[in-house]
Design a protein around this motif. Sequence first.
Motif, PDB file in Angstrom:
ATOM      1  N   ILE A 161      -3.406   8.459   4.568  1.00 50.52           N
ATOM      2  CA  ILE A 161      -3.153   7.096   4.090  1.00 50.52           C
ATOM      3  C   ILE A 161      -1.842   7.072   3.310  1.00 50.52           C
ATOM      4  CG2 ILE A 161      -4.083   5.178   2.758  1.00 50.52           C
ATOM      5  CD1 ILE A 161      -6.831   6.815   2.929  1.00 50.52           C
ATOM      6  N   ARG A 162      -0.966   6.182   3.708  1.00 60.61           N
ATOM      7  CA  ARG A 162       0.282   6.009   2.962  1.00 60.61           C
ATOM      8  C   ARG A 162       0.100   4.854   1.984  1.00 60.61           C
ATOM      9  NH1 ARG A 162       5.698   7.616   4.080  1.00 60.61           N
ATOM     10  NH2 ARG A 162       7.224   6.425   2.856  1.00 60.61           N
ATOM     11  N   THR A 163       0.423   5.113   0.725  1.00 59.57           N
ATOM     12  CA  THR A 163       0.341   4.083  -0.310  1.00 59.57           C
ATOM     13  C   THR A 163       1.445   4.367  -1.326  1.00 59.57           C
ATOM     14  OG1 THR A 163      -1.127   3.004  -1.917  1.00 59.57           O
ATOM     15  CG2 THR A 163      -1.480   5.367  -1.560  1.00 59.57           C
ATOM     16  N   ILE A 164       1.261   3.992  -2.565  1.00 58.07           N
ATOM     17  CA  ILE A 164       2.243   4.302  -3.608  1.00 58.07           C
ATOM     18  C   ILE A 164       1.549   5.047  -4.738  1.00 58.07           C
ATOM     19  CG2 ILE A 164       3.733   2.347  -3.092  1.00 58.07           C
ATOM     20  CD1 ILE A 164       2.488   0.952  -5.583  1.00 58.07           C
ATOM     21  N   GLN A 165       2.328   5.797  -5.496  1.00 56.04           N
ATOM     22  CA  GLN A 165       1.792   6.519  -6.648  1.00 56.04           C
ATOM     23  C   GLN A 165       1.492   5.496  -7.741  1.00 56.04           C
ATOM     24  OE1 GLN A 165       2.003  10.135  -6.786  1.00 56.04           O
ATOM     25  NE2 GLN A 165       1.321  10.464  -8.880  1.00 56.04           N
ATOM     26  N   PRO A 166       0.224   5.359  -8.126  1.00 56.42           N
ATOM     27  CA  PRO A 166      -0.093   4.384  -9.181  1.00 56.42           C
ATOM     28  C   PRO A 166       0.373   4.872 -10.545  1.00 56.42           C
ATOM     29  CG  PRO A 166      -2.044   5.618  -8.583  1.00 56.42           C
ATOM     30  CD  PRO A 166      -0.967   6.061  -7.635  1.00 56.42           C
ATOM     31  N   ARG A 179      -5.405  -2.339  -0.913  1.00 61.80           N
ATOM     32  CA  ARG A 179      -6.838  -2.178  -0.639  1.00 61.80           C
ATOM     33  C   ARG A 179      -7.030  -1.977   0.859  1.00 61.80           C
ATOM     34  NH1 ARG A 179     -10.385  -4.099  -4.753  1.00 61.80           N
ATOM     35  NH2 ARG A 179      -9.306  -5.229  -6.421  1.00 61.80           N
ATOM     36  N   GLY A 180      -7.966  -1.106   1.215  1.00 59.19           N
ATOM     37  CA  GLY A 180      -8.269  -0.925   2.628  1.00 59.19           C
ATOM     38  C   GLY A 180      -9.522  -0.103   2.829  1.00 59.19           C
ATOM     39  N   THR A 181     -10.139  -0.272   4.009  1.00 60.24           N
ATOM     40  CA  THR A 181     -11.274   0.541   4.432  1.00 60.24           C
ATOM     41  C   THR A 181     -10.797   1.374   5.612  1.00 60.24           C
ATOM     42  OG1 THR A 181     -12.865  -1.148   3.734  1.00 60.24           O
ATOM     43  CG2 THR A 181     -13.647   0.524   5.276  1.00 60.24           C
ATOM     44  N   GLU A 210      -4.984   7.111  10.404  1.00 61.38           N
ATOM     45  CA  GLU A 210      -3.616   7.263   9.903  1.00 61.38           C
ATOM     46  C   GLU A 210      -3.044   5.871   9.718  1.00 61.38           C
ATOM     47  OE1 GLU A 210       0.614   9.503  10.986  1.00 61.38           O
ATOM     48  OE2 GLU A 210      -1.227  10.003  12.080  1.00 61.38           O
ATOM     49  N   CYS A 211      -2.726   5.506   8.477  1.00 64.56           N
ATOM     50  CA  CYS A 211      -2.388   4.109   8.206  1.00 64.56           C
ATOM     51  C   CYS A 211      -1.582   3.973   6.927  1.00 64.56           C
ATOM     52  CB  CYS A 211      -3.671   3.278   8.075  1.00 64.56           C
ATOM     53  SG  CYS A 211      -4.669   3.765   6.639  1.00 64.56           S
ATOM     54  N   GLU A 212      -1.171   2.746   6.661  1.00 66.44           N
ATOM     55  CA  GLU A 212      -0.546   2.368   5.397  1.00 66.44           C
ATOM     56  C   GLU A 212      -1.347   1.237   4.794  1.00 66.44           C
ATOM     57  OE1 GLU A 212       3.943   1.878   4.531  1.00 66.44           O
ATOM     58  OE2 GLU A 212       3.227  -0.187   4.888  1.00 66.44           O
ATOM     59  N   LEU A 213      -1.620   1.313   3.497  1.00 68.47           N
ATOM     60  CA  LEU A 213      -2.311   0.216   2.834  1.00 68.47           C
ATOM     61  C   LEU A 213      -1.432  -1.032   2.834  1.00 68.47           C
ATOM     62  CD1 LEU A 213      -4.052   1.650  -0.389  1.00 68.47           C
ATOM     63  CD2 LEU A 213      -5.036   1.237   1.872  1.00 68.47           C
ATOM     64  N   PRO A 214      -2.035  -2.218   2.884  1.00 71.95           N
ATOM     65  CA  PRO A 214      -1.248  -3.446   2.739  1.00 71.95           C
ATOM     66  C   PRO A 214      -0.476  -3.419   1.422  1.00 71.95           C
ATOM     67  CG  PRO A 214      -3.506  -3.946   3.392  1.00 71.95           C
ATOM     68  CD  PRO A 214      -3.479  -2.498   3.040  1.00 71.95           C
ATOM     69  N   MET A 215       0.793  -3.741   1.466  1.00 67.95           N
ATOM     70  CA  MET A 215       1.585  -3.743   0.232  1.00 67.95           C
ATOM     71  C   MET A 215       2.791  -4.658   0.373  1.00 67.95           C
ATOM     72  SD  MET A 215       3.454   0.005   0.244  1.00 67.95           S
ATOM     73  CE  MET A 215       1.959   0.937   0.570  1.00 67.95           C
ATOM     74  N   ARG A 216       3.328  -5.049  -0.779  1.00 72.60           N
ATOM     75  CA  ARG A 216       4.487  -5.926  -0.826  1.00 72.60           C
ATOM     76  C   ARG A 216       5.776  -5.112  -0.774  1.00 72.60           C
ATOM     77  NH1 ARG A 216       3.807  -8.063  -6.573  1.00 72.60           N
ATOM     78  NH2 ARG A 216       3.426  -5.825  -6.789  1.00 72.60           N
ATOM     79  N   ALA A 217       6.889  -5.791  -0.592  1.00 74.20           N
ATOM     80  CA  ALA A 217       8.187  -5.119  -0.639  1.00 74.20           C
ATOM     81  C   ALA A 217       8.402  -4.472  -2.001  1.00 74.20           C
ATOM     82  CB  ALA A 217       9.299  -6.125  -0.341  1.00 74.20           C
ATOM     83  N   GLU A 218       7.933  -5.135  -3.058  1.00 81.20           N
ATOM     84  CA  GLU A 218       8.076  -4.571  -4.403  1.00 81.20           C
ATOM     85  C   GLU A 218       7.324  -3.248  -4.535  1.00 81.20           C
ATOM     86  OE1 GLU A 218       7.299  -9.029  -5.233  1.00 81.20           O
ATOM     87  OE2 GLU A 218       7.201  -7.662  -3.519  1.00 81.20           O
ATOM     88  N   ASP A 219       6.188  -3.153  -3.848  1.00 74.25           N
ATOM     89  CA  ASP A 219       5.417  -1.914  -3.899  1.00 74.25           C
ATOM     90  C   ASP A 219       6.137  -0.790  -3.158  1.00 74.25           C
ATOM     91  OD1 ASP A 219       3.236  -3.134  -5.303  1.00 74.25           O
ATOM     92  OD2 ASP A 219       2.596  -4.026  -3.409  1.00 74.25           O
TER      93      ASP A 219
END
Length: 282
Positions: free
Chosen positions: A190-195, A177-179, A119-128
């Motif tokens: 996994i928490r990320t953003i909608q591409p 990006r993440g493994t 259970e995680c969040e991908l590395p991302m910027r504030a803009e993301d």
Amino acid sequence: MTTTEPVSPSALGSGTAATDKFKGARATADTSPERLAAIARDALTALHQVIRDHGVTYPEYRVFKQWLIDVGEGGEWPLFLDVFIEHSVEEVLARSRRGTKGSIEGPYYVPDAPELPAECELPMRAEDRAQTPLIFAGQVTDLDGNGLGDAKVELWHADADGYYSQFAPHLPEWNLRGTIVTDAEGHYSIRTIQPAPYQIPTDGPTGTFIEAQNGHPWRPAHLHLIVSAPGRESVTTQLYFRGGEWIDSDVASATKPELILDPVTGDDGVNRVTYNFALDPA
């Protein structure tokens, strides 16, 4: 105080980065001279027949030769081959698989992304983080549905502007990006953003190739994944979003009905989707 504007990656910059990473890996294959001769013979025969069927002229041949040189000098062979050729190679691999459907890897994979918990969040910027959040969850199993603990889900995708980290100078090294290592039952969240959909680089010879035939350079929005576990065949695939633009006319011809996601938007504005992976035995 001065502000440095992000530098958008050029086709040359992205292509050179992709070529350098591929060259560094130095791929090999256990291909016999006889098999190589047969493949080369059939490939050249097919090309010769195209020339005869279409009556290719010497000016057209010279333009083709110059274009081949431009692709090499622009570092765009990984881009061109992965967009227009790789899907056929993947179709051959799929003949021997019963698990989750695969798709192309594409030119922007980078190995050894940082390991993250189930259970995680991908590395991302504030803009993301200002973009639509996406929670992508599921389970990695064998073909009988048994969960595979400590499986690895390598996930990478473009940002909202269509750029990939390590191929765009303004992005952090491991952005989006993440493994991800699954829990004991093979689950992950996994928490990320909608591409978003994006264009492949168009300011180089691959773009010229597309424009000259009145084609389009767009790829539908997608997630890239490589899913693996000990004793199992890994699967490389891409997942797309139902109703998205370019699903039916992907420039890379890589979409499949089995790879379409149906996210549900919650009251909190987060898109959530579940997708499970079944891996073939090694």
